[in-house]
Design a protein around this motif. Structure first.
Motif, short mmCIF file in Angstrom:
data_model
loop_
_atom_site.label_atom_id
_atom_site.label_comp_id
_atom_site.label_asym_id
_atom_site.label_seq_id
_atom_site.Cartn_x
_atom_site.Cartn_y
_atom_site.Cartn_z
N GLU A 54 8.11 -1.21 4.05
CA GLU A 54 8.80 0.06 4.33
C GLU A 54 8.46 1.10 3.29
O GLU A 54 8.22 2.27 3.61
CB GLU A 54 10.31 -0.17 4.39
CG GLU A 54 10.73 -0.94 5.62
CD GLU A 54 12.22 -1.19 5.69
OE1 GLU A 54 12.72 -1.47 6.78
OE2 GLU A 54 12.89 -1.11 4.64
N ALA A 55 8.42 0.66 2.02
CA ALA A 55 8.05 1.58 0.94
C ALA A 55 6.66 2.13 1.21
O ALA A 55 6.41 3.33 1.07
CB ALA A 55 8.10 0.86 -0.41
N ALA A 56 5.75 1.26 1.64
CA ALA A 56 4.39 1.72 1.93
C ALA A 56 4.38 2.73 3.08
O ALA A 56 3.67 3.73 3.03
CB ALA A 56 3.50 0.53 2.26
N TRP A 57 5.21 2.48 4.10
CA TRP A 57 5.27 3.42 5.22
C TRP A 57 5.73 4.79 4.75
O TRP A 57 5.18 5.81 5.16
CB TRP A 57 6.22 2.94 6.32
CG TRP A 57 5.84 1.63 6.93
CD1 TRP A 57 4.59 1.05 6.91
CD2 TRP A 57 6.68 0.72 7.63
NE1 TRP A 57 4.63 -0.15 7.55
CE2 TRP A 57 5.89 -0.39 8.01
CE3 TRP A 57 8.03 0.74 8.00
CZ2 TRP A 57 6.41 -1.47 8.73
CZ3 TRP A 57 8.54 -0.33 8.70
CH2 TRP A 57 7.74 -1.43 9.06
N THR A 58 6.77 4.81 3.88
CA THR A 58 7.27 6.11 3.43
C THR A 58 6.27 6.78 2.49
O THR A 58 6.33 7.98 2.29
CB THR A 58 8.62 5.99 2.69
OG1 THR A 58 8.42 5.19 1.53
CG2 THR A 58 9.69 5.39 3.56
N LEU A 59 5.35 5.99 1.93
CA LEU A 59 4.37 6.58 1.00
C LEU A 59 3.07 6.97 1.71
O LEU A 59 2.06 7.19 1.07
CB LEU A 59 4.06 5.59 -0.13
CG LEU A 59 5.21 5.38 -1.12
CD1 LEU A 59 4.96 4.18 -1.99
CD2 LEU A 59 5.40 6.62 -1.98
N GLY A 60 3.09 7.00 3.03
CA GLY A 60 1.94 7.52 3.74
C GLY A 60 1.12 6.49 4.48
O GLY A 60 0.02 6.81 4.94
N CYS A 61 1.62 5.27 4.59
CA CYS A 61 0.85 4.23 5.29
C CYS A 61 1.27 4.14 6.75
O CYS A 61 2.41 4.40 7.11
CB CYS A 61 1.09 2.87 4.65
SG CYS A 61 0.27 2.65 3.09
N THR A 62 0.32 3.75 7.59
CA THR A 62 0.67 3.33 8.94
C THR A 62 1.01 1.85 8.85
O THR A 62 0.86 1.25 7.80
CB THR A 62 -0.52 3.49 9.90
OG1 THR A 62 -1.58 2.67 9.42
CG2 THR A 62 -0.99 4.93 9.94
#
Lengths: 279, 346
Positions: free
Chosen positions: A179-187
């Protein structure tokens, strides 16, 4: 006075308990290691020594048996086939098993528990039961006696383990990281490749190696489904009654060693699969 | 400009209604705290704003743009998680720079921004370390720095301090407030800790059972709770309640004392904060049960006509359990609630 006596008795009991413990450990180790040691001695001895009696307890480091093994007609082809089949099995079981493990750990869907059970059930049917219909089907589809066909069967055997190991691995990675990765710009995909994959790569490797070993050691399907393109196990089985003793020892050694080394290397992940805390 | 508007958002998990028709506007650069007990829906609301959860119905607008159909990465937000979610396979530097790398910023810009944020969070000496080599407090700093380095329009924080020990929490609270005040970011901060909420927020939204009960400044929430729930939730110890019977127009009989109050046709509840009581000649008659000296104050738990009642008095008073006290409520601090609707009555 009494106290001293009890103390001595206590110490005696402890010593006895310790002695039982040590001898039990020693016995178990011997159970596993002594046959392996004999295998090693006989592999590294000249054919003459292997066939004589009594046998030495220290290997001669003579490569005669191994050379004989390598020069035996069809042996190297069988070794190559074994590696090919095991390699294909490894790739296919990870490519199919890892996404299933991911889905099991991350998504909720109807029949999830049943699916987990069914995966294990694939191992409930004895292979001899499946081998005949499989052989017929393979002959009809032209998959018989091919490396790929055998790899398919071995993949079926290895997939339950691949799914369960990767399921345990993915479950060990907190969703928050993704989830952290998603909020940091990841798909979903880049989060997987940049965060989840690096974290589970060692475990995936372990799971792949395990699939390799399953295929490497498998003899029944290999013997039934191949004729010309025998794997090492099937080839050795085929020549069991005709081959000399030192060939059997060398073959056995070549079969056992990779499996042993690999399993030792990935033991931590195999424990994780069964829910035992990894250390 | 990043004003956040939440319009008619509701969320249902199966048969469980986690959020009921939430409407909330958060101003640009405001520090909004969502406060409530666990299970009140505050984290769900935050996750809906972040895009990690989809609302069953309703709209989310950030900076004049409707975002509820967008992925988290397209919303201009950054988030700090309760368990920090620092990537264990990356160094602190790469963690802070993760979002910037995803934006494909040039190397020297990433380096500059990472170093600047690290300095801001006082972790510049940890940049080469891995998460496993950090303490909880340091991980927390990395998580905040990682969010700040994105220079987001909105920063969302989900109980970021709840895993820290008390002393560290107090330190981080002040620091976080300072850092965010200096930035132009709109912040939404979820917590169950009312001290955190009071000390950090520009505005607090008190949530209860999937609804926002009151959204107002900390002092307003404290002094003029909009509902009985807020009065009983905020403040340590919380407000005291006593039943009030009508005694003529604008007059109420509370525990045998007649007081001035609002005009209302039906019985109300009288409420007063423990520190808004003074010993006096006339007032509520209370029997002290437990006396707890707290240094600056005495916390006295007493009984007023069978109801439990707390008072905070100056610590040079000598009160023993069993003593009779006469306590006069400060008139401008008295509050009244409708027992049926539980809402405040002016």
């Amino acid at each position: 006075m009494t106290a001293v006596t009890t103390d001595v008795a206590g110490a005696d009991t402890r010593r006895a308990g310790r002695w039982v413990y040590v001898s039990a450990v020693g016995l178990l180790c011997a159970w596993v290691l002594v046959p392996l040691y004999f295998l090693l001695i006989n592999t590294l001895s000249s054919p003459e020594t292997v066939n004589s009696f009594p046998k030495p307890f220290i290997p001669e480091f003579d490569l005669g048996s191994l050379t004989f093994f390598a020069n035996f007609a069809g042996m190297l082809t069988a070794l190559k086939n074994s590696i090919l089949v095991a390699g294909l099995t490894m790739i296919m079981s990870i490519v199919i098993g890892a996404p299933a493990g991911y889905a099991l750990s991350r998504f909720d869907f109807r029949g999830k528990e049943l699916f987990r059970l069914l995966i294990l059930l694939t191992r409930a049917f004895p292979l001899p039961l499946l081998a005949l219909p499989l052989a017929v089907m393979f002959i009809q589809t032209g998959l018989d006696d091919t490396v790929f066909g055998l790899a398919l069967v071995h993949t079926t055997l290895a997939i339950p383990f691949a799914v369960l190991i990767t399921f345990a691995l993915f479950s060990g990675i907190p969703l928050e990281l993704e989830e952290a990765a998603w909020t940091l710009g990841c798909t979903r995909l880049t989060a997987f490749s940049k965060v989840v994959l690096p974290l589970i790569l060692p475990g995936i490797t372990a799971s792949a190696i395990f699939a390799f070993v399953i295929s490497w050691n498998e003899v029944f399907a290999a013997a039934v489904l191949t004729i010309e393109n025998r794997t090492l196990t099937a080839f050795l089985l085929q020549n069991l009654d005709t081959s000399p003793l030192h060939l059997k020892f060398a073959g056995g050694f070549i079969l056992v060693m990779p499996a042993l080394i690999f399993i030792f290397a990935v033991r931590k992940y195999l424990f994780a699969m069964w829910g035992i805390a990894s250390r | 400009m990043a004003q956040i508007e939440i319009k008619n958002v509701a969320k249902r998990f199966g048969s469980y209604q986690a959020l009921h028709d939430i409407n909330l506007t958060i101003q640009d650069q405001e520090f909004m705290v969502l406060l409530g007990a666990s299970g009140c829906g505050k984290t769900t609301l935050l996750r809906i704003i972040a895009g990690l959860e989809t609302a069953t119905t309703g709209e989310v607008w950030i900076g004049g743009r409707r975002v509820d159909h967008l992925a988290p990465r397209d919303r201009g937000i950054a988030m700090v998680f309760q368990n920090y979610a620092v990537f264990p396979h990356l160094t602190v530097f790469e963690n802070i720079g993760f979002g910037l790398r995803m934006q494909k910023l040039p190397n020297d810009e990433v380096k500059g921004r990472v170093e600047r944020t690290a300095e801001l969070m006082h972790i510049e000496q940890l940049l080469k370390r891995y998460s496993g080599e950090l303490s909880g407090g340091q991980r927390q700093r990395v998580a905040v720095a990682r969010a700040l380095a994105m220079e987001p329009d909105v920063i969302l924080m989900d109980e970021p301090l709840s895993n820290l020990d008390a002393l560290l929490r107090m330190e981080m609270r002040a620091e976080l407030k300072g850092v965010l005040a200096a930035s132009t970011t709109t912040a939404i901060y979820v917590t169950h800790d009312q001290v955190e909420a009071m000390s950090m927020a520009d505005r607090i939204s008190v949530m209860h059972q999937g609804e926002i009960v009151q959204a107002a400044s900390p002092i307003e929430v404290y002094r003029n709770p909009a509902a009985e729930f807020v009065a009983g939730f905020i403040g340590n110890p919380p407000m005291n309640f006593l039943p009030a019977a009508p005694a003529g127009d604008g007059k109420w009989s509370v525990a045998g004392q007649v007081m001035d109050g609002p005009s209302s046709g039906k019985p109300l509840k009288f409420a007063i904060r423990p520190e808004d009581m003074r010993p006096a000649d006339t007032g509520l008659t209370a029997t002290a049960k437990v006396v707890e000296p707290l240094g600056a104050h005495l916390l006295i738990t007493c009984e007023v006509q069978g109801s439990m009642f707390r008072a905070v008095l100056d610590s040079d008073m000598s009160v023993k359990p069993g003593d009779q006290l006469t306590l006069a409520p400060q008139p401008d601090r008295m509050r009244w609630f409708d027992p049926d609707t539980t809402l405040a009555v002016a």
